[in-house]
Scaffold this motif. Structure first.
Motif, mmCIF file in Angstrom:
data_model
loop_
_atom_site.group_PDB
_atom_site.id
_atom_site.type_symbol
_atom_site.label_atom_id
_atom_site.label_comp_id
_atom_site.label_asym_id
_atom_site.label_seq_id
_atom_site.Cartn_x
_atom_site.Cartn_y
_atom_site.Cartn_z
ATOM 1 N N SER A 1 -5.502 5.725 21.313
ATOM 2 C CA SER A 1 -5.478 5.225 22.693
ATOM 3 C C SER A 1 -6.171 6.231 23.604
ATOM 4 N N PHE B 1 -6.443 13.316 8.449
ATOM 5 C CA PHE B 1 -7.449 13.352 9.506
ATOM 6 C C PHE B 1 -6.924 14.049 10.754
ATOM 7 N N THR B 2 -5.749 13.658 11.197
ATOM 8 C CA THR B 2 -5.232 14.190 12.469
ATOM 9 C C THR B 2 -4.959 15.698 12.380
ATOM 10 N N GLU C 1 -12.782 5.714 10.114
ATOM 11 C CA GLU C 1 -12.531 5.775 11.552
ATOM 12 C C GLU C 1 -11.043 5.593 11.791
ATOM 13 N N HIS C 2 -10.557 6.136 12.895
ATOM 14 C CA HIS C 2 -9.117 6.075 13.192
ATOM 15 C C HIS C 2 -8.906 5.591 14.616
ATOM 16 N N PRO C 3 -7.899 4.746 14.827
ATOM 17 C CA PRO C 3 -7.684 4.227 16.182
ATOM 18 C C PRO C 3 -6.850 5.201 17.037
ATOM 19 N N ARG D 1 0.828 -1.225 0.000
ATOM 20 C CA ARG D 1 0.000 0.000 0.000
ATOM 21 C C ARG D 1 0.853 1.262 0.000
ATOM 22 N N THR E 1 -5.394 11.881 23.053
ATOM 23 C CA THR E 1 -4.393 12.897 22.696
ATOM 24 C C THR E 1 -3.822 12.524 21.340
ATOM 25 N N ILE E 2 -3.999 13.426 20.386
ATOM 26 C CA ILE E 2 -3.774 13.088 18.973
ATOM 27 C C ILE E 2 -2.736 14.019 18.362
ATOM 28 N N LYS E 3 -1.741 13.406 17.752
ATOM 29 C CA LYS E 3 -0.670 14.197 17.109
ATOM 30 C C LYS E 3 -0.998 14.406 15.635
ATOM 31 N N LEU F 1 -0.562 14.385 11.960
ATOM 32 C CA LEU F 1 0.313 13.522 11.172
ATOM 33 C C LEU F 1 -0.119 13.460 9.717
ATOM 34 N N GLY F 2 -1.427 13.417 9.506
ATOM 35 C CA GLY F 2 -1.928 13.262 8.127
ATOM 36 C C GLY F 2 -3.258 13.973 7.963
ATOM 37 N N PHE G 1 1.640 2.239 16.982
ATOM 38 C CA PHE G 1 0.562 3.095 16.483
ATOM 39 C C PHE G 1 0.374 2.920 14.978
ATOM 40 N N ASP G 2 0.519 1.713 14.499
ATOM 41 C CA ASP G 2 0.383 1.452 13.077
ATOM 42 C C ASP G 2 -0.101 0.022 12.913
ATOM 43 N N HIS H 1 -3.737 5.971 -0.354
ATOM 44 C CA HIS H 1 -4.098 6.573 0.921
ATOM 45 C C HIS H 1 -4.862 5.545 1.771
ATOM 46 N N TYR H 2 -4.642 5.615 3.090
ATOM 47 C CA TYR H 2 -5.215 4.587 3.973
ATOM 48 C C TYR H 2 -6.736 4.444 3.786
HETATM 49 C C1 FAD Z 1 -3.708 0.939 18.365
HETATM 50 C C2 FAD Z 1 -3.386 2.349 17.901
HETATM 51 C C3 FAD Z 1 -3.441 3.390 18.809
HETATM 52 C C4 FAD Z 1 -3.115 4.676 18.396
HETATM 53 N N1 FAD Z 1 -3.160 5.693 19.306
HETATM 54 C C5 FAD Z 1 -2.806 6.938 18.934
HETATM 55 C C6 FAD Z 1 -2.817 8.013 19.893
HETATM 56 O O1 FAD Z 1 -3.154 7.846 21.060
HETATM 57 N N2 FAD Z 1 -2.460 9.238 19.449
HETATM 58 C C7 FAD Z 1 -2.071 9.474 18.144
HETATM 59 O O2 FAD Z 1 -1.742 10.622 17.822
HETATM 60 N N3 FAD Z 1 -2.060 8.470 17.233
HETATM 61 C C8 FAD Z 1 -2.419 7.227 17.589
HETATM 62 N N4 FAD Z 1 -2.427 6.214 16.650
HETATM 63 C C9 FAD Z 1 -2.050 6.518 15.250
HETATM 64 C C10 FAD Z 1 -3.243 7.124 14.505
HETATM 65 O O3 FAD Z 1 -4.285 6.184 14.386
HETATM 66 C C11 FAD Z 1 -2.810 7.545 13.104
HETATM 67 O O4 FAD Z 1 -1.805 8.518 13.262
HETATM 68 C C12 FAD Z 1 -3.933 8.182 12.356
HETATM 69 O O5 FAD Z 1 -4.951 7.252 12.095
HETATM 70 C C13 FAD Z 1 -3.394 8.764 11.055
HETATM 71 O O6 FAD Z 1 -4.467 9.221 10.255
HETATM 72 P P1 FAD Z 1 -4.271 10.461 9.251
HETATM 73 O O7 FAD Z 1 -5.402 10.456 8.265
HETATM 74 O O8 FAD Z 1 -4.087 11.730 9.997
HETATM 75 O O9 FAD Z 1 -2.905 10.157 8.581
HETATM 76 P P2 FAD Z 1 -2.591 9.463 7.193
HETATM 77 O O10 FAD Z 1 -1.531 10.268 6.553
HETATM 78 O O11 FAD Z 1 -3.811 9.156 6.445
HETATM 79 O O12 FAD Z 1 -2.001 8.088 7.710
HETATM 80 C C14 FAD Z 1 -0.726 7.945 8.221
HETATM 81 C C15 FAD Z 1 -0.564 6.462 8.578
HETATM 82 O O13 FAD Z 1 -1.389 6.171 9.724
HETATM 83 C C16 FAD Z 1 -2.003 4.891 9.573
HETATM 84 N N5 FAD Z 1 -3.468 5.072 9.527
HETATM 85 C C17 FAD Z 1 -4.159 6.030 8.878
HETATM 86 N N6 FAD Z 1 -5.463 5.871 9.048
HETATM 87 C C18 FAD Z 1 -5.606 4.770 9.810
HETATM 88 C C19 FAD Z 1 -6.744 4.067 10.310
HETATM 89 N N7 FAD Z 1 -7.977 4.479 10.044
HETATM 90 N N8 FAD Z 1 -6.520 2.927 11.031
HETATM 91 C C20 FAD Z 1 -5.270 2.496 11.278
HETATM 92 N N9 FAD Z 1 -4.155 3.127 10.839
HETATM 93 C C21 FAD Z 1 -4.324 4.246 10.121
HETATM 94 C C22 FAD Z 1 -1.520 4.307 8.258
HETATM 95 O O14 FAD Z 1 -0.399 3.466 8.480
HETATM 96 C C23 FAD Z 1 -1.088 5.514 7.487
HETATM 97 O O15 FAD Z 1 -0.093 5.231 6.535
HETATM 98 C C24 FAD Z 1 -2.749 4.919 17.041
HETATM 99 C C25 FAD Z 1 -2.727 3.869 16.126
HETATM 100 C C26 FAD Z 1 -3.037 2.596 16.542
HETATM 101 C C27 FAD Z 1 -3.005 1.480 15.543
#
Ligand code: FAD
Length: 439
Positions: free
Chosen positions: A258, A279-280, A254-256, A136, A272-274, A276-277, A436-437, A142-143
């Motif tokens: 903690s 959604f966040t 939906e996004h996971p 991927r 608490t969300i950093k 990154l992409g 977190f992935d 994109h996710y």
């Molecule tokens: C069990 C778990 C707990 C987490 N807890 C936290 C937390 O407490 N705080 C925090 O800041 N982040 C946490 N994350 C990470 C967070 O889920 C991703 O940063 C977020 O989903 C990224 O989404 P985006 O659209 O902003 O980024 P994108 O640029 O779309 O994605 C960046 C990467 O994040 C992963 N990702 C994106 N969407 C998803 C999704 N729906 N499900 C799973 N993975 C995804 C993929 O590997 C992707 O390549 C956690 C992840 C997991 C698996």
């Protein structure tokens, strides 16, 4: 039931689900067959299909199934089993292709029977499913789009394969066997209906409202949610939930995250969300009063699974501290007395999320907090660089092997620390980690 026995039971259920149809199909009157390779190829096909069917069950996020393993392990299991199942189905095709090519008939879909075309199309879609999942990131999918594609491909490939089996009718022509296979098919279809329709409907009836959006350091935001018309969610400290914002629960967007708040409070949940992409980066735009949906709690990363432990060591990097802060806050609310260590690695002092909250927690717990900075400010007297074996030796007591370890941070950090702990002879079973992935 202990997590070990629970895990053993679910593994047995898995084997029964995969192998039972095969044995039932071989009972009673079976077709004369066309030799060993033909029968072997059929067995591979049926087993591969049963495995593919159970894949839907694995990702249906049944809490009782995921609890003993942790949902991340279930997803790894899902990935490796998919590879195995695809391998079996491909072999099923390859053996016939080599041993009995005329049974495959013509390739042209206009002349071939519909069920043979369905079989071929299914095989191609399964291959596409595997390729887009394994690669991927290099393929730059994109996710969110990948997830929609994944669901679509999986359902289409599976239904085509079922059509192929029904159409060929080989081994399932006896009424009882046809009933069994139809029952299996119905079970899988109901599972898809449950996951895609019923579960979102349940989430829709248990909404949450955003009550606070708080800025943290290092481009992070804490989102506080309160249940709207229900009692909220009971979770174990260290667990996570899938969050849906600005979309209906039927959208698979939906996004996971903690939980970062204390598990003692189910009426106010914090994440608490950093940034990154896609959604966040929009979390800061969330409005007070906005509706959110949660699917959870999930995860095996919790001190509550090790109630008899003499103490705990936590090691995190950056926002990986979120589940640790939830654990520490919960332990403080429970008036915990056991010794605790938290080694927290960050780039610089200004990046340290939860800095003040951790100082407060230190006063309520028997906690040694060790900050490690890669780029320390001038005059910094604490630890610097990375979390090395020397640092662990210095920070932890000589009886470090008896504690339970919880790691959460970037994969390179998690891998390196696991290696160091291994060198320090901390038993593997005492080291727990959350990445977190998922893919
Ligand atoms: C069990 C778990 C707990 C987490 N807890 C936290 C937390 O407490 N705080 C925090 O800041 N982040 C946490 N994350 C990470 C967070 O889920 C991703 O940063 C977020 O989903 C990224 O989404 P985006 O659209 O902003 O980024 P994108 O640029 O779309 O994605 C960046 C990467 O994040 C992963 N990702 C994106 N969407 C998803 C999704 N729906 N499900 C799973 N993975 C995804 C993929 O590997 C992707 O390549 C956690 C992840 C997991 C698996």
């Amino acid at each position: 039931m202990t997590p070990f026995f629970s895990a053993l039971c679910w593994l047995s259920v898995y084997l029964v689900l995969v192998l039972a149809p095969l044995f039932v199909l071989l009972t009673g009157s079976v077709p004369a067959g066309s030799g060993f390779w033909w029968d072997f190829s059929m067995a591979l096909g049926f087993t591969g299909m049963a495995m593919m069917g159970v894949q839907f069950f694995l990702t249906a996020r049944f809490r009782h199934v995921s609890a003993p393993f942790g949902i991340d392990i279930i997803y790894y299991f899902h990935r490796y089993l998919a590879l195995m199942a695809f391998g079996l189905i491909f072999l099923h095709f390859l053996i016939i292709r080599i041993d009995n090519v005329e049974a495959l008939g013509v390739i042209n879909p206009l002349q071939a029977s519909w069920y043979m075309t369905a079989g071929r199309a299914s095989l191609m879609l399964f291959a596409l499913l595997i390729i887009t999942s394994l690669w991927r990131k290099p393929l730059r999918i994109h996710y969110d789009e990948w997830r929609m594609l994944h669901i679509g491909l999986a359902v289409a490939a599976f239904l085509l394969a079922l059509g192929h089996i029904e159409g060929v009718g080989y081994y399932i022509d006896a009424p009882a066997k046809r009933w069994l296979w139809s029952g299996y098919t119905l079970f899988w279809v109901l599972l898809i209906v449950y996951v895609r329709l019923i579960k979102p409907w349940q989430m829709h009836h248990r909404p949450y409202r955003v009550t606070e959006v708080r800025q943290e350091r290092s481009n992070s935001w804490t989102l506080a949610l309160e249940p709207d018309g229900h009692e909220g969610m009971r979770f174990k400290p260290g667990q996570f939930a899938w969050l849906t914002l600005r979309e209906s629960p039927w959208h698979v967007k939906e996004h996971p995250f903690s939980f970062s708040s204390s598990a003692a409070r189910q009426d106010r949940l914090e994440f608490t969300i950093k940034e990154l992409g896609d959604f966040t980066r929009t979390i800061k735009e969330t409005q007070i009063g906005e509706i959110a949906y949660l699917d959870g709690p999930y995860g095996a990363f919790s001190v509550d699974r090790y109630r008899g432990a003499p103490g705990f060591v936590f090691i995190a990097g950056g926002v990986g501290a979120a589940p640790i802060v939830s654990i520490l806050s919960t332990l403080a609310d429970r008036h915990e007395h056991r010794p605790l260590w938290f080694i927290y690695s960050n780039n610089c002092w200004e990046d340290v999320i939860f800095r003040e909250a951790l100082e407060t927690l230190k006063e309520r717990l028997d906690l040694r907090l060790i900050h490690v900075l890669a780029e320390p400010p001038t005059g910094w007297k604490g630890e610097t660089g990375f979390i090395t074996q020397a640092l662990l030796r210095k920070a932890l007591p000589s009886d470090m092997k008896k504690y339970e370890y919880f790691l959460c941070g970037p994969k390179p950090m998690s891998d390196a620390v696991q290696q160091e702990l291994h060198t320090l002879q901390v038993p593997l079973g005492k080291v727990h980690f959350e990445l977190f992935d998922m893919v």
